[in-house]
Design a protein around this motif. Structure first.
Motif, short mmCIF file in Angstrom:
data_model
loop_
_atom_site.label_atom_id
_atom_site.label_comp_id
_atom_site.label_asym_id
_atom_site.label_seq_id
_atom_site.Cartn_x
_atom_site.Cartn_y
_atom_site.Cartn_z
N PRO A 58 0.82 -1.21 0.00
CA PRO A 58 0.00 0.00 0.00
C PRO A 58 0.86 1.27 0.00
N ARG A 59 0.33 2.33 -0.58
CA ARG A 59 1.07 3.59 -0.65
C ARG A 59 1.42 4.10 0.74
N SER A 60 0.52 3.92 1.69
CA SER A 60 0.78 4.42 3.05
C SER A 60 2.00 3.74 3.65
N ALA A 61 2.20 2.46 3.35
CA ALA A 61 3.38 1.75 3.86
C ALA A 61 4.65 2.27 3.20
N VAL A 63 5.18 5.27 2.14
CA VAL A 63 5.47 6.59 2.70
C VAL A 63 5.90 6.46 4.16
N ALA A 64 5.33 5.52 4.89
CA ALA A 64 5.60 5.39 6.32
C ALA A 64 7.01 4.91 6.62
#
Length: 78
Positions: A58-61, A63-64
């Motif tokens: 996922p994109r959030s991962a 970025v995180a």
């Protein structure tokens, strides 16, 4: 690679594979055209298998991870 992009690529490759397979059934076995179409079908099938093995991140991962690493580095420096 994102799941939607991957699934769209797989769907497109399956359509091409189906078209080539239909053409392949009408070409005499052992001919040069048959060999080329068979090779192309195998390559398309291999690409579909490769795309199926791709891990969805996922994109959030994505970025995180750098943010977490930056926080850890700052914590170690302080």
């Amino acid at each position: 690679m994102f799941a939607i992009e991957r699934d769209a690529q797989i769907a497109a490759l399956r359509e091409v594979h189906q078209t080539r397979s239909n053409t392949l059934t009408n070409v005499p076995a052992g001919s040069r055209s048959h060999s080329r179409l068979l090779t192309e079908c195998e390559k398309i099938s291999d690409e579909i298998d490769r795309l199926k093995r791709c891990i969805n991140v996922p994109r959030s991962a994505v970025v995180a991870v750098p943010v977490i690493l930056a926080v850890l580095v700052l914590a170690l420096i302080s």
